[in-house]
Design a protein around this motif. Structure first.
Motif, PDB file in Angstrom:
ATOM      1  N   UNK A 231     -22.946  48.589   6.010  1.00 60.27           N
ATOM      2  CA  UNK A 231     -23.363  47.179   5.905  1.00 60.27           C
ATOM      3  C   UNK A 231     -22.294  46.335   5.223  1.00 60.27           C
ATOM      4  N   UNK A 232     -21.734  46.890   4.143  1.00 54.46           N
ATOM      5  CA  UNK A 232     -20.723  46.124   3.398  1.00 54.46           C
ATOM      6  C   UNK A 232     -19.473  45.877   4.255  1.00 54.46           C
ATOM      7  N   UNK A 233     -19.027  46.945   4.921  1.00 56.30           N
ATOM      8  CA  UNK A 233     -17.782  46.837   5.679  1.00 56.30           C
ATOM      9  C   UNK A 233     -17.987  45.980   6.933  1.00 56.30           C
ATOM     10  N   UNK A 234     -19.145  46.131   7.553  1.00 58.73           N
ATOM     11  CA  UNK A 234     -19.462  45.289   8.728  1.00 58.73           C
ATOM     12  C   UNK A 234     -19.367  43.812   8.312  1.00 58.73           C
ATOM     13  N   UNK A 235     -19.967  43.500   7.180  1.00 58.61           N
ATOM     14  CA  UNK A 235     -20.005  42.104   6.739  1.00 58.61           C
ATOM     15  C   UNK A 235     -18.604  41.597   6.383  1.00 58.61           C
ATOM     16  N   UNK A 236     -17.887  42.391   5.632  1.00 62.29           N
ATOM     17  CA  UNK A 236     -16.558  41.944   5.200  1.00 62.29           C
ATOM     18  C   UNK A 236     -15.601  41.827   6.396  1.00 62.29           C
ATOM     19  N   UNK A 237     -15.665  42.821   7.280  1.00 66.29           N
ATOM     20  CA  UNK A 237     -14.753  42.787   8.438  1.00 66.29           C
ATOM     21  C   UNK A 237     -15.086  41.598   9.333  1.00 66.29           C
ATOM     22  N   UNK A 238     -16.370  41.304   9.472  1.00 66.22           N
ATOM     23  CA  UNK A 238     -16.774  40.152  10.295  1.00 66.22           C
ATOM     24  C   UNK A 238     -16.226  38.868   9.678  1.00 66.22           C
ATOM     25  N   UNK A 239     -16.428  38.737   8.360  1.00 72.32           N
ATOM     26  CA  UNK A 239     -15.970  37.520   7.675  1.00 72.32           C
ATOM     27  C   UNK A 239     -14.457  37.356   7.767  1.00 72.32           C
ATOM     28  N   UNK A 240     -13.752  38.461   7.603  1.00 73.31           N
ATOM     29  CA  UNK A 240     -12.291  38.373   7.531  1.00 73.31           C
ATOM     30  C   UNK A 240     -11.602  38.587   8.870  1.00 73.31           C
ATOM     31  N   UNK A 241     -12.396  38.808   9.907  1.00 73.03           N
ATOM     32  CA  UNK A 241     -11.814  39.006  11.237  1.00 73.03           C
ATOM     33  C   UNK A 241     -10.991  40.286  11.352  1.00 73.03           C
TER      34      UNK A 241
END
Ligand SMILES: NC(=O)C1=CN([C@@H]2O[C@H](COP(=O)(O)OP(=O)(O)OC[C@H]3O[C@@H](n4cnc5c(N)ncnc54)[C@H](O)[C@@H]3O)[C@@H](O)[C@H]2O)C=CC1
Ligand SMILES: O=C(CO)COP(=O)(O)O
Length: 431
Positions: free
Chosen positions: A352-362
């Motif tokens: 969940x954390x990595x999905x969110x961060x990767x989405x935000x940061x492209x």
């Protein structure tokens, strides 16, 4: 403090210096640690005695007399804290394992086993047990923390009043919920002046208890701390390698849990070796890409804490993350799988954390996003896997040949031609 081999030393009467972690104090303390490691014979029990001693002594100009032992605390009475504490105790370190539950501590003293997490494995006679956090932490040289990532900050807050000059080493392979903080970030937040390191590698606890040869990595900017940890844990069955890429080493340990879940799920679908190799290798590409965006050295992912741990957890049913994935692949819900496991599986939160961060940061993390879609958005696994296979063209190792415009252009061109074929056939559903 209670222990089968109780020492007479009354550490509860020691006074507590609250957070006086002056750097000079740290340095002299660490010099002392090395001195003690060198003189105490740590790591000598089961292997060539001169190996550890000369490795440590080489870096220490000033070796004094008065030999004493490294004093270590391990916080967290789960499988990994217990396995590591046992290793250190067996090596001759003065070792205390802190477990939060008083009754569990009593049972451990009585049976010299960790009945819940490592049933059937007898622990070293010299290992001490405590449920008193202050007593466990005070007067130690190094405090190793092996609680789940979600409890890491709380644990640091709890020990802060008793930290005067101890170094901290995280054994935790998780991420904090919602903040995306890694354990080293939390240490810097909560104990800003403390010397710290992180340890990570392919270290399935049960295999370590079985004395199956294993290796790990201690990463720290502090050379004395690296050497102290190497000296403390090194044995004929356990090699401790060193790194100064803290971020890379801890990201390796945390991120591989995502892909262990993916691999456990793939195994439930009975995939072939080619497929497993593809998942593993593309996972490594994602890990190193994400690592670089977070300030890590991509080469670190070629080491034990990267490809080493990825391989171990992606190929073993001993991995709790792998088991979670396997249960998911067999149709269980995430809630039911976590409940059935009854142990820590850090990947569940890390996805969940990595999905969110990767989405935000492209950051391009297709496997992570696919897993997130299956687990948290209830998408059908086979459809998601097919979609992954249809993703655009990429370079193999992007640090060798960057993912450049020609790949992207070819992807766009192929997509356009398949879209127009679909149009001609009147197939609008597939778009
Ligand atoms: N088990 C393994 O093979 C390995 C585990 N690790 C890492 O070590 C960390 C700990 O995992 P395990 O020992 O395997 O977990 P575990 O599930 O075996 O045990 C977790 C332990 O933490 C304790 N705990 C939970 N919340 C706590 C809190 N708020 N305060 C104090 N104690 C608390 C539990 O009572 C239990 O004793 C995880 O980050 C894991 O990824 C790393 C390498 C290998
Ligand atoms: O990190 C581990 C081995 O290196 C343990 O993996 P699991 O947490 O999936 O059991």
């Amino acid at each position: 403090m209670t222990s089968p081999n109780e020492s007479n030393k009354d550490i509860s009467s020691d006074n507590t210096e609250v957070n006086t972690n002056a750097p000079e104090k740290q340095n002299s303390l660490l010099a002392g640690i090395i001195e003690r490691a060198t003189k105490s014979g740590i790591g000598r029990k089961k292997l060539n005695p001169s190996a550890v001693e000369s490795a440590v002594a080489k870096n220490m100009a000033d070796i004094h007399s008065n030999p004493t032992k490294l004093r270590l605390a391990f916080l967290g009475g789960g499988s990994f804290g217990t396995a590591m504490a046992n290793l250190a105790a067996r090596n001759g370190c003065d070792t205390t394992l802190w477990v939060r539950n008083k009754r569990t501590v009593k049972a451990m003293i009585k049976t010299q086993t960790n009945k819940k997490y490592l049933p059937g494995y007898k622990l070293d006679d010299s290992l001490k047990y405590s449920h008193d956090l202050a007593a466990a932490v005070k007067d130690k040289d190094i405090v190793f923390i092996a609680v789940p990532g979600l409890a890491f900050r709380e644990t640091l807050k709890n020990i802060a009043p008793f930290i005067s000059g101890q170094s901290i080493v995280s054994l935790t392979k998780g991420m904090e919920k919602d903040t995306f903080a890694m354990m080293s970030d939390i240490i810097k937040d909560e104990l800003p002046e403390v010397n710290f390191g992180v340890m990570s590698g392919p270290n399935l606890a049960i295999e370590i208890m079985k004395n199956m040869p294993s290796a790990t990595v201690i990463a720290s900017e502090s050379e004395p701390l690296r050497h102290a940890v190497q000296a403390a844990l090194h044995s004929a069955f356990f090699r401790v390698f060193a790194s100064d890429d803290v971020k890379g080493v801890e990201l390796g340990g945390a991120l591989k849990n995502i892909y262990a879940i993916a691999m456990g799920m793939a195994a439930a679908y009975d995939v072939g070796e080619n497929t497993k190799a593809m998942i593993l290798t593309r996972a490594l590409a994602e890990m190193s890409r994400f690592g670089v965006e977070s300030g890590a050295n991509p080469l670190t992912f070629l080491g034990l804490s990267g490809v080493g741990d990825l391989y171990a957890t992606c190929s073993s049913e001993l991995s709790r993350n792998y088991r979670i994935g396997n249960m998911l692949g067999r149709g269980m819900s995430i809630e039911a799988a976590v409940k059935k496991l009854g142990q820590t599986a850090e990947g569940v939160n890390t996805i969940q954390q990595v999905h969110e961060k990767a989405t935000k940061q492209g950051i391009y993390m297709p496997i992570t996003h696919a897993l997130y879609a299956v687990i948290y958005e209830d998408k059908a696994a086979l459809g998601v896997a097919l979609h992954l296979m249809e993703a655009g063209f990429r370079s193999d190792v992007e640090f060798v040949m960057a993912h450049d415009h020609s790949n992207a252009a070819l992807t766009a061109q192929m997509k356009t031609s398949s879209d127009s074929t679909d149009d001609e056939s009147g197939d609008t559903d597939s778009k």
